[in-house]
Design a protein around this motif. Structure first.
Motif, PDB file in Angstrom:
ATOM      1  N   ARG A   1       0.713  -1.210  -0.036  1.00 13.96           N
ATOM      2  CA  ARG A   1       0.033   0.075  -0.012  1.00 13.96           C
ATOM      3  C   ARG A   1       0.774   1.359  -0.090  1.00 13.96           C
ATOM      4  NH1 ARG A   1      -3.818  -0.270   5.167  1.00 13.96           N
ATOM      5  NH2 ARG A   1      -1.744  -0.661   5.796  1.00 13.96           N
TER       6      ARG A   1
ATOM      7  N   ASN B   1      11.994   4.303   3.925  1.00 13.68           N
ATOM      8  CA  ASN B   1      11.470   3.468   4.605  1.00 13.68           C
ATOM      9  C   ASN B   1       9.809   3.373   4.306  1.00 13.68           C
ATOM     10  OD1 ASN B   1       9.969   2.805   7.083  1.00 13.68           O
ATOM     11  ND2 ASN B   1      11.911   2.787   8.070  1.00 13.68           N
TER      12      ASN B   1
ATOM     13  N   THR C   1       7.417   2.812   6.277  1.00 16.17           N
ATOM     14  CA  THR C   1       6.375   3.145   7.348  1.00 16.17           C
ATOM     15  C   THR C   1       5.961   4.546   7.392  1.00 16.17           C
ATOM     16  OG1 THR C   1       7.781   1.676   9.138  1.00 16.17           O
ATOM     17  CG2 THR C   1       6.676   3.726  10.128  1.00 16.17           C
ATOM     18  N   LEU C   2       4.906   4.697   7.234  1.00 12.47           N
ATOM     19  CA  LEU C   2       4.253   5.982   7.042  1.00 12.47           C
ATOM     20  C   LEU C   2       3.500   6.497   8.441  1.00 12.47           C
ATOM     21  CD1 LEU C   2       1.857   5.270   3.915  1.00 12.47           C
ATOM     22  CD2 LEU C   2       4.375   6.406   4.132  1.00 12.47           C
ATOM     23  N   LEU C   3       3.852   7.793   8.783  1.00 14.05           N
ATOM     24  CA  LEU C   3       3.215   8.352   9.987  1.00 14.05           C
ATOM     25  C   LEU C   3       1.960   8.702   9.979  1.00 14.05           C
ATOM     26  CD1 LEU C   3       6.318  10.724  11.159  1.00 14.05           C
ATOM     27  CD2 LEU C   3       5.791   8.370  12.029  1.00 14.05           C
TER      28      LEU C   3
ATOM     29  N   HIS D   1      11.439  -5.186   7.765  1.00 11.92           N
ATOM     30  CA  HIS D   1      11.978  -4.422   7.063  1.00 11.92           C
ATOM     31  C   HIS D   1      12.961  -3.789   7.935  1.00 11.92           C
ATOM     32  CE1 HIS D   1       9.151  -1.571   8.357  1.00 11.92           C
ATOM     33  NE2 HIS D   1      10.005  -0.507   8.069  1.00 11.92           N
ATOM     34  N   VAL D   2      12.409  -3.764   9.439  1.00 11.74           N
ATOM     35  CA  VAL D   2      13.515  -3.077  10.421  1.00 11.74           C
ATOM     36  C   VAL D   2      14.796  -3.969  10.763  1.00 11.74           C
ATOM     37  CG1 VAL D   2      13.326  -2.022  12.901  1.00 11.74           C
ATOM     38  CG2 VAL D   2      11.487  -1.782  11.518  1.00 11.74           C
TER      39      VAL D   2
END
Lengths: 165, 165
Positions: free
Chosen positions: A70, A161, A163-165, A113-114
């Protein structure tokens, strides 16, 4: 790849969807279905993702997990970048066919992914006794895994990255 | 219920969300977060649901799973009707904090409104060899569990079926 294309059935009745043998997945208004992926040996939850119809068909055809990203808005062959391909040992579907469960063997042993083995490396404490001790209801996460399997910089370089905030 | 209210932290940086001890869940544009619920003993995937902020706070405070029902549009204390309450043994959060993992003990042993122990009682066969044998790509689900733990009519009576086509 075979010329045979996987086909999904139209959703016609609750009886068919819940108690029948038709694969009639419910894709949401974004065209996605929720996927839960666990380690086939340990039962550990590795990740939760999404598939669109193409990703599900490719997963069934190839026996390797494909998702829809997404954040990146692309079909995503898990492991294509990192090498951590997920071989599907078992694929299950839930009662109303709006969720899939992938039981996988992970090449290389990492899914996050981290850099951790699983995306779920922090615990949320629960219970009234805990909450009452906390200052103003603040919850402090506890680590369940502190050892990274790989260094994300080595594997992904300067890719954004997800990750979305 | 204690007067202390659970508080979530604002999402400020990727470092904080991925590697910090703040509980800073990402609720989507419907105000929901995805929840994966497994049997704490067997590792079996029982169900996948959603929580809103109130459901998550109540789950943390009480140690019993609360969800938000998208089909019924209400806060849902799992087991309030069926008696199959889920006691939370462990609650984990994923890397970007947009998914929760509940490891639970289920009173009565069932989690699925159709009557099975798990919502995941059907397998999707995978692999090119299987797909090539199928007529025009049709996939036939296989049963992994055929024994219902309860009769939904006895438990839910004539309440509307939550499955949506």
């Amino acid at each position: 790849m075979s010329g045979t294309q996987v086909k999904f059935q139209p959703r016609e009745t609750i009886q068919q969807v819940e108690e029948g043998s038709d694969l009639a997945p419910k894709f949401d208004d974004r065209g996605l279905i929720t996927v839960v992926t666990t380690d086939a040996d340990s039962g550990e939850l590795l990740m939760q993702g999404y598939m669109n119809a193409e990703a599900l068909a490719l997963t069934i055809q190839t026996g390797e997990a494909h998702y829809y990203s997404r954040s990146r808005k692309v079909l995503w062959h898990k492991g294509a970048t990192s090498g951590f391909v997920q071989a599907v040992r078992e694929l299950l579907v839930d009662d109303d066919q709006d969720c899939l469960w992938l039981r996988v063997d992970v090449a290389g042993g990492a899914s996050c992914h981290v850099g951790y083995r699983s995306c779920f490396y922090r615990r949320v404490p629960v219970g009234e006794a805990y909450v009452e001790q906390q200052s103003e209801g603040q919850i402090d996460l506890e680590w369940t895994d502190t050892e990274k399997v790989f260094d994300p910089v080595d594997v992904y370089g300067d890719a954004p990255n997800p990750t979305l905030l």
